[in-house]
Scaffold this motif. Structure first.
Motif, PDB file in Angstrom:
ATOM      1  N   PRO A  87       0.811  -1.226   0.000  1.00  0.00           N
ATOM      2  CA  PRO A  87       0.000   0.000   0.000  1.00  0.00           C
ATOM      3  C   PRO A  87       0.842   1.272   0.000  1.00  0.00           C
ATOM      4  O   PRO A  87       0.499   2.244  -0.669  1.00  0.00           O
ATOM      5  CB  PRO A  87      -0.840  -0.138   1.281  1.00  0.00           C
ATOM      6  N   ASP A  88       1.970   1.262   0.749  1.00  0.00           N
ATOM      7  CA  ASP A  88       2.813   2.454   0.798  1.00  0.00           C
ATOM      8  C   ASP A  88       3.470   2.723  -0.555  1.00  0.00           C
ATOM      9  O   ASP A  88       3.509   3.867  -1.026  1.00  0.00           O
ATOM     10  CB  ASP A  88       3.891   2.296   1.876  1.00  0.00           C
ATOM     11  N   VAL A  89       4.003   1.683  -1.177  1.00  0.00           N
ATOM     12  CA  VAL A  89       4.648   1.858  -2.481  1.00  0.00           C
ATOM     13  C   VAL A  89       3.618   2.248  -3.534  1.00  0.00           C
ATOM     14  O   VAL A  89       3.889   3.058  -4.424  1.00  0.00           O
ATOM     15  CB  VAL A  89       5.401   0.575  -2.895  1.00  0.00           C
ATOM     16  N   GLU A  90       2.426   1.685  -3.433  1.00  0.00           N
ATOM     17  CA  GLU A  90       1.363   2.046  -4.376  1.00  0.00           C
ATOM     18  C   GLU A  90       1.011   3.526  -4.262  1.00  0.00           C
ATOM     19  O   GLU A  90       0.799   4.207  -5.275  1.00  0.00           O
ATOM     20  CB  GLU A  90       0.126   1.190  -4.115  1.00  0.00           C
ATOM     21  N   ALA A 162       0.655   8.736  11.951  1.00  0.00           N
ATOM     22  CA  ALA A 162       0.513   9.624  10.789  1.00  0.00           C
ATOM     23  C   ALA A 162       0.469   8.831   9.494  1.00  0.00           C
ATOM     24  O   ALA A 162      -0.282   9.173   8.567  1.00  0.00           O
ATOM     25  CB  ALA A 162       1.664  10.626  10.761  1.00  0.00           C
ATOM     26  N   GLN A 163       1.245   7.772   9.395  1.00  0.00           N
ATOM     27  CA  GLN A 163       1.223   6.946   8.189  1.00  0.00           C
ATOM     28  C   GLN A 163      -0.125   6.254   8.024  1.00  0.00           C
ATOM     29  O   GLN A 163      -0.671   6.172   6.914  1.00  0.00           O
ATOM     30  CB  GLN A 163       2.352   5.918   8.254  1.00  0.00           C
ATOM     31  N   THR A 169      -6.830   8.392   4.693  1.00  0.00           N
ATOM     32  CA  THR A 169      -7.291   9.548   3.924  1.00  0.00           C
ATOM     33  C   THR A 169      -7.281   9.255   2.436  1.00  0.00           C
ATOM     34  O   THR A 169      -8.212   9.631   1.703  1.00  0.00           O
ATOM     35  CB  THR A 169      -6.401  10.763   4.226  1.00  0.00           C
ATOM     36  N   LEU A 170      -6.231   8.578   1.965  1.00  0.00           N
ATOM     37  CA  LEU A 170      -6.160   8.234   0.544  1.00  0.00           C
ATOM     38  C   LEU A 170      -7.301   7.304   0.141  1.00  0.00           C
ATOM     39  O   LEU A 170      -7.925   7.477  -0.909  1.00  0.00           O
ATOM     40  CB  LEU A 170      -4.812   7.593   0.233  1.00  0.00           C
ATOM     41  N   LEU A 171      -7.600   6.321   0.977  1.00  0.00           N
ATOM     42  CA  LEU A 171      -8.707   5.411   0.677  1.00  0.00           C
ATOM     43  C   LEU A 171     -10.043   6.144   0.712  1.00  0.00           C
ATOM     44  O   LEU A 171     -10.947   5.849  -0.086  1.00  0.00           O
ATOM     45  CB  LEU A 171      -8.710   4.256   1.676  1.00  0.00           C
ATOM     46  N   ALA A 172     -10.180   7.106   1.639  1.00  0.00           N
ATOM     47  CA  ALA A 172     -11.423   7.879   1.706  1.00  0.00           C
ATOM     48  C   ALA A 172     -11.593   8.743   0.467  1.00  0.00           C
ATOM     49  O   ALA A 172     -12.697   8.855  -0.082  1.00  0.00           O
ATOM     50  CB  ALA A 172     -11.433   8.732   2.971  1.00  0.00           C
ATOM     51  N   VAL A 173     -10.508   9.375  -0.001  1.00  0.00           N
ATOM     52  CA  VAL A 173     -10.573  10.189  -1.220  1.00  0.00           C
ATOM     53  C   VAL A 173     -10.942   9.326  -2.413  1.00  0.00           C
ATOM     54  O   VAL A 173     -11.707   9.737  -3.298  1.00  0.00           O
ATOM     55  CB  VAL A 173      -9.239  10.912  -1.437  1.00  0.00           C
ATOM     56  N   GLU A 174     -10.409   8.124  -2.454  1.00  0.00           N
ATOM     57  CA  GLU A 174     -10.705   7.224  -3.577  1.00  0.00           C
ATOM     58  C   GLU A 174     -12.178   6.853  -3.631  1.00  0.00           C
ATOM     59  O   GLU A 174     -12.733   6.627  -4.716  1.00  0.00           O
ATOM     60  CB  GLU A 174      -9.845   5.965  -3.446  1.00  0.00           C
TER      61      GLU A 174
END
Length: 226
Positions: A87-90, A162-163, A169-174
């Motif tokens: 997930p981090d690299v993605e 924080a990570q 947050t990224l999943l929520a934006v998606e």
């Protein structure tokens, strides 16, 4: 100096005619040769110029990039990225691709199918980001531990909380609607909100209203996930 021309009956006499050289030396020959060499090298450079630089920049939406996540995941699996770090690299691949699009670095061949060109480009971005990850000193020297934070003398980099929050947050934006994602990403765009509104054929007031609604939808989605 004249030449002696034999005259058997009258002896010898000095000819007054002097043969002029057939070719005058060119005093500026080396300058012209150097200029010609420079022009030749420039012409050769133009012939070997990357064809992609001559193509106009394309600006696919984040929705179009997210729709091709299967390409990114396939590269991560094939390159041996552990499942815990995928997930981090993605995220790094997605943000790197989006920043390149914003800077006008995505220049596909207009004659090629748009989706195939995007998938091919994301394939290359994924391999580069994955290579940076695998060859990084942190990955090469990583030591798994049950309580890794206890081994650190002091906090280094973003905290674990924080990570996790950034990933949520990224999943929520998606999960938001396309127009909500676009207006939220426009906040991080170098252009102003007014310029974004004009580029998308809307009034600045409409853009501000959509931004407010998108922020409320994002906050609601984050509360639901937590």
């Amino acid at each position: 100096m004249g030449k002696l021309r034999p005259q058997p009956q009258k002896g010898q006499e000095i000819g007054l005619s002097v043969d002029s050289p057939t070719h005058q030396p060119d005093r500026f020959l080396h300058r012209r040769a150097r200029r010609s060499s420079t022009e030749t090298s420039r012409g050769a450079g133009a012939e070997h110029e990357d064809p992609a630089r001559r193509h106009p920049a394309a600006h696919p939406s984040m929705e179009a990039i997210l729709a091709e996540r299967s390409v990114i995941v396939a590269v991560l699996i094939a390159s041996g990225v552990p499942q815990r770090d995928r997930p981090d690299v993605e995220q790094q691949v997605l943000m790197g691709a989006w920043n390149s699009v914003r800077r006008g670095m995505y220049r596909p061949d207009p004659t090629e199918d748009a989706r195939k060109a995007l998938r091919k480009w994301l394939y290359g971005v994924s391999w580069r980001k994955t290579g940076h990850y695998i060859n990084s000193a942190w990955v090469r020297r990583a030591v798994l531990h049950a309580q890794p934070l206890g081994r650190l003398r002091e906090p280094v980099g973003p905290s674990l909380e924080a990570q996790v929050a950034a990933r949520e947050t990224l999943l929520a934006v998606e999960s938001l609607k396309p127009w909500q994602r676009d207006i939220l990403l426009a906040v991080d765009d170098p252009r102003s909100l007014v310029a974004f509104a004009k580029a998308n054929g809307m009034r600045p007031g409409t853009a501000a209203s959509r931004l407010r609604l998108a922020r409320e939808a994002l906050a609601l989605e984050l509360r639901r996930r937590r």
